[in-house]
Design an enzyme around this catalytic site. Structure first.
Site, PDB file in Angstrom:
ATOM      1  N   ASP A  60     -11.323 -13.650 -23.816  1.00  0.00           N
ATOM      2  CA  ASP A  60     -11.018 -12.740 -24.924  1.00  0.00           C
ATOM      3  C   ASP A  60     -10.911 -13.466 -26.265  1.00  0.00           C
ATOM      4  O   ASP A  60     -10.780 -14.684 -26.324  1.00  0.00           O
ATOM      5  CB  ASP A  60      -9.679 -12.039 -24.659  1.00  0.00           C
ATOM      6  CG  ASP A  60      -9.744 -11.014 -23.543  1.00  0.00           C
ATOM      7  OD1 ASP A  60     -10.789 -10.941 -22.862  1.00  0.00           O
ATOM      8  OD2 ASP A  60      -8.753 -10.299 -23.351  1.00  0.00           O
ATOM      9  N   ASP A  61     -10.935 -12.650 -27.321  1.00  0.00           N
ATOM     10  CA  ASP A  61     -10.540 -13.028 -28.691  1.00  0.00           C
ATOM     11  C   ASP A  61     -11.590 -13.758 -29.500  1.00  0.00           C
ATOM     12  O   ASP A  61     -11.361 -14.078 -30.667  1.00  0.00           O
ATOM     13  CB  ASP A  61      -9.261 -13.868 -28.708  1.00  0.00           C
ATOM     14  CG  ASP A  61      -8.051 -13.139 -28.159  1.00  0.00           C
ATOM     15  OD1 ASP A  61      -8.175 -11.950 -27.808  1.00  0.00           O
ATOM     16  OD2 ASP A  61      -6.979 -13.761 -28.076  1.00  0.00           O
ATOM     17  N   HIS A 110     -13.796  -6.035 -27.931  1.00  0.00           N
ATOM     18  CA  HIS A 110     -12.352  -6.294 -27.845  1.00  0.00           C
ATOM     19  C   HIS A 110     -11.623  -5.826 -29.116  1.00  0.00           C
ATOM     20  O   HIS A 110     -10.605  -6.412 -29.498  1.00  0.00           O
ATOM     21  CB  HIS A 110     -12.127  -7.790 -27.610  1.00  0.00           C
ATOM     22  CG  HIS A 110     -10.754  -8.170 -27.141  1.00  0.00           C
ATOM     23  ND1 HIS A 110     -10.067  -7.485 -26.153  1.00  0.00           N
ATOM     24  CD2 HIS A 110      -9.923  -9.190 -27.522  1.00  0.00           C
ATOM     25  CE1 HIS A 110      -8.897  -8.057 -25.939  1.00  0.00           C
ATOM     26  NE2 HIS A 110      -8.772  -9.091 -26.767  1.00  0.00           N
ATOM     27  N   HIS A 114      -7.703  -6.668 -32.990  1.00  0.00           N
ATOM     28  CA  HIS A 114      -6.771  -6.921 -31.883  1.00  0.00           C
ATOM     29  C   HIS A 114      -5.425  -6.203 -32.084  1.00  0.00           C
ATOM     30  O   HIS A 114      -4.356  -6.799 -31.926  1.00  0.00           O
ATOM     31  CB  HIS A 114      -6.523  -8.425 -31.732  1.00  0.00           C
ATOM     32  CG  HIS A 114      -6.138  -8.845 -30.348  1.00  0.00           C
ATOM     33  ND1 HIS A 114      -4.836  -8.797 -29.868  1.00  0.00           N
ATOM     34  CD2 HIS A 114      -6.876  -9.347 -29.331  1.00  0.00           C
ATOM     35  CE1 HIS A 114      -4.795  -9.245 -28.626  1.00  0.00           C
ATOM     36  NE2 HIS A 114      -6.026  -9.584 -28.267  1.00  0.00           N
ATOM     37  N   TYR A 151      -4.227  -6.864 -25.181  1.00  0.00           N
ATOM     38  CA  TYR A 151      -2.980  -6.945 -24.415  1.00  0.00           C
ATOM     39  C   TYR A 151      -3.047  -6.131 -23.113  1.00  0.00           C
ATOM     40  O   TYR A 151      -2.040  -5.980 -22.425  1.00  0.00           O
ATOM     41  CB  TYR A 151      -1.784  -6.469 -25.237  1.00  0.00           C
ATOM     42  CG  TYR A 151      -1.719  -7.047 -26.635  1.00  0.00           C
ATOM     43  CD1 TYR A 151      -1.286  -8.348 -26.851  1.00  0.00           C
ATOM     44  CD2 TYR A 151      -2.101  -6.282 -27.738  1.00  0.00           C
ATOM     45  CE1 TYR A 151      -1.243  -8.879 -28.135  1.00  0.00           C
ATOM     46  CE2 TYR A 151      -2.061  -6.801 -29.025  1.00  0.00           C
ATOM     47  CZ  TYR A 151      -1.632  -8.107 -29.213  1.00  0.00           C
ATOM     48  OH  TYR A 151      -1.593  -8.624 -30.492  1.00  0.00           O
ATOM     49  N   HIS A 203      -9.016 -16.886 -22.344  1.00  0.00           N
ATOM     50  CA  HIS A 203      -9.319 -16.778 -23.772  1.00  0.00           C
ATOM     51  C   HIS A 203     -10.228 -17.925 -24.178  1.00  0.00           C
ATOM     52  O   HIS A 203     -10.218 -18.980 -23.529  1.00  0.00           O
ATOM     53  CB  HIS A 203      -8.033 -16.774 -24.593  1.00  0.00           C
ATOM     54  CG  HIS A 203      -7.161 -15.586 -24.304  1.00  0.00           C
ATOM     55  ND1 HIS A 203      -6.386 -15.513 -23.163  1.00  0.00           N
ATOM     56  CD2 HIS A 203      -6.984 -14.424 -24.980  1.00  0.00           C
ATOM     57  CE1 HIS A 203      -5.752 -14.336 -23.152  1.00  0.00           C
ATOM     58  NE2 HIS A 203      -6.094 -13.666 -24.237  1.00  0.00           N
TER      59      HIS A 203
END
Length: 257
Positions: A60-61, A110, A114, A151, A203
């Protein structure tokens, strides 16, 4: 981000939504149209290497500045993964997103910044998701079909927006806790608990995660599991107080061999 970029993103999100509606993608996630064969059953014909099925490695991210190191580690260890990119990072580093595809990875949505999606109104949540769809489609020339809510926070409103945009919600069965500072050994130990069809949360920015990649490859090989793509399953996968409908399967390109 400048006001001009914001206006452009909003126009793009609106155009994307209109385009999806025009082709009938607002009813359900396209991946839900057919259930895949179970991961273990699809593993035949690989000489035992994937005899016990497939798992989903997800990051992610990104794309973060450390992405080239992560991609190099994945390539060196013959692993593929799904990269859940943020729209703001993709906008800042479009070449990195294209690099993910060149390295054989899959690209998912995503959100743009965020946020905690259940805590914002539907219009804001839609803009977060749809603008990222537009950016990733513009950069890759492929409309994402996979979505991970930040999350892992989801609710009826979020899922209605996912359905409207033709996205499959992808949560996880194993949390590496790399976001909490887990060591490389702890990340590898978490990956060792994966079972066929399972999905691990990681991540793309922690250095420990990058350093864990060879160990992850080793424990998967020991378990005769391979890194696969992610697809819809009619089976409800437990996730806290809710469930989701995504599992890891043999990549489609391998199915055609």
């Amino acid at each position: 981000m400048t006001g001009r970029q914001t206006r452009s993103l909003r126009r793009g999100a609106a155009l994307l939504a209109a385009g999806l509606a025009a082709v009938g993608l607002t009813a359900a996630a396209p991946a839900a149209s057919a259930a895949p064969t179970s991961a273990p059953a699809m593993a035949s014909g690989h000489g035992g290497r994937c005899a016990n099925g497939y798992v989903g490695l997800t990051f992610d991210d990104g794309p973060s500045t450390t992405l080239p190191q992560l991609l190099a580690a994945l390539r060196d260890n013959h692993l593929r993964a799904t990269m859940f990119n943020q729209g703001n990072n993709a906008l800042a580093r479009p070449d990195s997103v294209r690099g993910e595809l060149r390295a054989g990875m899959w690209v998912g949505n995503h959100t743009f910044t965020h946020p905690h999606l259940p805590q914002i109104d539907a219009a804001q949540a839609f803009e977060e998701i749809a603008s990222t769809q537009w950016i990733l489609a513009d950069v890759t020339h492929r409309v994402p079909t996979l979505f991970r809510p930040p999350y892992g926070e989801t609710n009826e409103q979020v899922r209605a927006l996912e359905q409207r945009l033709g996205l499959l919600e992808v949560l996880w069965t194993v949390d590496s806790r790399d976001w909490a500072g887990a060591s490389s050994d702890e990340i590898v130990a978490a990956a060792a608990t994966l079972e066929a069809g399972g999905i691990i949360l990681m991540h793309d920015w922690p250095q420990n995660t990058i350093e864990a990649i060879p160990g992850i490859a080793r424990v998967l090989a020991e378990k005769h599991l391979c890194a696969g793509s992610i697809a819809y399953t009619p089976r409800a996968i437990p996730f806290g107080s809710t469930t989701f409908h995504a599992i890891a399967v043999r990549p489609a390109r391998e199915q055609r061999r």
